[in-house]
Design a protein around this motif. Structure first.
Motif, mmCIF file in Angstrom:
data_model
loop_
_atom_site.group_PDB
_atom_site.id
_atom_site.type_symbol
_atom_site.label_atom_id
_atom_site.label_comp_id
_atom_site.label_asym_id
_atom_site.label_seq_id
_atom_site.Cartn_x
_atom_site.Cartn_y
_atom_site.Cartn_z
ATOM 1 N N GLY A 126 16.873 -41.295 -20.009
ATOM 2 C CA GLY A 126 15.768 -40.849 -19.162
ATOM 3 C C GLY A 126 16.221 -39.938 -18.036
ATOM 4 N N TYR A 158 12.775 -48.962 -19.071
ATOM 5 C CA TYR A 158 12.449 -49.457 -20.411
ATOM 6 C C TYR A 158 13.701 -49.510 -21.279
ATOM 7 N N LEU A 213 11.154 -44.690 -18.084
ATOM 8 C CA LEU A 213 11.823 -44.755 -19.395
ATOM 9 C C LEU A 213 13.235 -45.318 -19.255
ATOM 10 N N VAL A 246 6.889 -40.821 -25.860
ATOM 11 C CA VAL A 246 6.444 -40.592 -24.481
ATOM 12 C C VAL A 246 6.841 -39.193 -24.012
ATOM 13 N N ILE A 297 10.858 -43.674 -26.549
ATOM 14 C CA ILE A 297 11.142 -42.674 -25.520
ATOM 15 C C ILE A 297 10.720 -41.283 -25.991
#
Length: 460
Positions: free
Chosen positions: A77, A58, A55, A22, A19
């Motif tokens: 997220g 995920y 995210l 990204v 995370i």
């Protein structure tokens, strides 16, 4: 301690790493500056929703299942989306994460889905409360901890049987709170660094613009000041006159001047000569120099053959206009070709050196009054000196005699006199060059600390 705890922490840390990578890449995109400035466009908010919503999904898919509920960082997220882009971005990312969680079902489906939506919405409200800006590391981490605490409370309040909810919360609360808090800390740290970096860049850009503006102003001031110095020095019959000025900075307070016949008709074979040194350096000294030069020029023209009266009235004007405590030492003389006489006033300036060709002796012309600008009612007297054939008069500022070498030794009057004696057969311009070269060779690599101005009058 239960092995599940260590396993869940390891998995959560792995999730956080992905995370964070990204999120870091997101902070380097072209639209992210508008997010940091607190004015994200709809396009920017849409990107935040999609990225942090993905995210969130995920974070759910990569979690560890326990008692039918995944241990995850799904809420991270939406929290980040809200803290960065406001309620719309946070809510949008939360709805994406919650919708995905609803499709998985399970014992905690409702409280977990609700918590994900609330995470984004509350993060957006915090963004609004902090003036549409990222709230900072401490607030962000505290929010992550409290949000996951709220998540656990929702599980206890909604899930039944209650005993199973308690067992679940007792096992997953700490790793989920820690995982989200750690993830939030790392990302908040990156954002704070980015904000500091942008602030420093803005300050640097401002400083560079200011320096560029000042350099431009200094260049203009230097050009204007250079225009005050004579491009060519007017010559009168019987004399060879030269002058040079070397500023310690782009602009300075030294100056020399001649009053040429074609500009100010003082009479055939007469020439006004001036050299001065303003206290201080840089632009203030240059401005004071410009004032002094104009005032003395006007009064010298008005009083003609009375240098003492010209300097007296000039001093009154300069002293009354000098609010900064600046003053100017000035030597002004009226040179006459027919009589070979030099009538002068020395207002606190370095005594000019008179080389007498008849016996090769050197004498100084003493001051006849104090520096200009000190007292508005100061009195000045004028003196005269005859310049026989071959005589030389050297006018200079203290930038020559006080020039220092790397050992902090001064060039001094004695060295100046030696150069004058050694170059007494040369032209006025060549004598100027010899003196300046001698000073340069003496100082070597030591920086010039004061303006240097020099005039040479040679009687032919």
């Amino acid at each position: 301690m239960d092995p599940l705890f260590f396993t869940s922490m390891l998995v959560l840390l792995q999730l956080i790493c992905v995370i964070i990578v990204v999120a870091y890449l997101l902070t380097r995109t072209r639209f992210f500056p508008e997010v940091l400035e607190g004015h994200p466009t709809l396009r920017a908010q849409g990107i935040l929703i999609l990225v942090f919503g993905a995210l969130s999904i995920y974070g759910t898919l990569s979690g560890i299942e326990f008692l039918g509920a995944p241990i995850n960082v799904r809420d991270l997220g939406p929290m980040l989306a809200g803290l960065l882009g406001g309620p719309l971005a946070g809510l949008g990312a939360g709805l994406i994460g919650a919708a995905h969680r609803m499709t998985m079902g399970g014992f905690t489906v409702y409280p977990c889905s609700l918590a994900t939506v609330l995470a984004g919405l509350i993060g957006g409200l915090i963004w609004l409360l902090h003036g549409r800006r990222f709230a900072g590391i401490m607030v962000a981490v505290l929010f992550a901890i409290l949000m996951e605490g709220l998540h656990m409370l929702l599980v206890l309040a909604i899930c039944r049987p209650f005993g199973q909810a308690v067992e679940l919360v007792s096992m997953v609360a700490f790793p989920m709170i820690m995982g989200n808090a750690v993830g939030m800390f790392v990302f908040a740290f990156m954002v704070e660094n980015l904000i500091s970096e942008r602030k420093m860049q803005a300050e640097r850009d401002t400083l560079l613009r200011e320096m560029e503006r000042k350099n431009t102003e200094i260049a203009i001031a230097a050009e204007i000041q250079q225009s005050f110095l004579p491009d060519t020095i007017t010559q009168i019959p019987g004399y060879d006159i030269a002058g040079k000025s070397v500023m310690a900075k782009e602009v300075g307070g030294d100056f020399f001047d001649v009053i040429p016949l074609e500009v100010v008709p003082m009479g055939t074979g007469r020439l006004g000569i001036m050299i001065a040194d303003v206290s201080g350096k840089g632009i203030p000294a240059a401005l004071f120099m410009a004032l002094s030069r104009i005032v003395v020029r006007v009064n010298a023209t008005w009083y003609g053959q009375q240098p003492s009266a010209a300097i007296r009235d000039s001093n009154t004007i300069i002293a009354n206009d000098s609010k900064s405590g600046m003053f100017v030492t000035l030597w002004y003389g009226l040179l006459e070709s027919a009589t070979r006489k030099l009538t002068y006033v020395n207002a606190g300036h370095n005594p000019p050196i008179h080389f007498r060709a008849a016996d090769r002796s050197l004498a100084e012309l003493p001051a006849t009054g104090i520096a200009m600008g000190v007292m508005d009612d100061a009195g000045y007297t004028q003196e005269s000196v005859d310049l026989a054939q071959g005589d030389i008069l050297i006018l200079y500022t203290d930038g020559i005699t006080e020039a220092e070498n790397e050992n902090l030794e001064m060039f001094g009057t004695e060295r100046l006199q030696q150069v004058i004696l050694a170059s007494s057969e040369l032209s006025a311009n060549a004598i100027c060059t010899e003196i300046l070269n001698a000073v340069k060779n003496f100082t070597g690599s030591h920086p010039q600390s004061d303006d240097i101005t020099l005039m040479v009058i040679r009687s032919l």
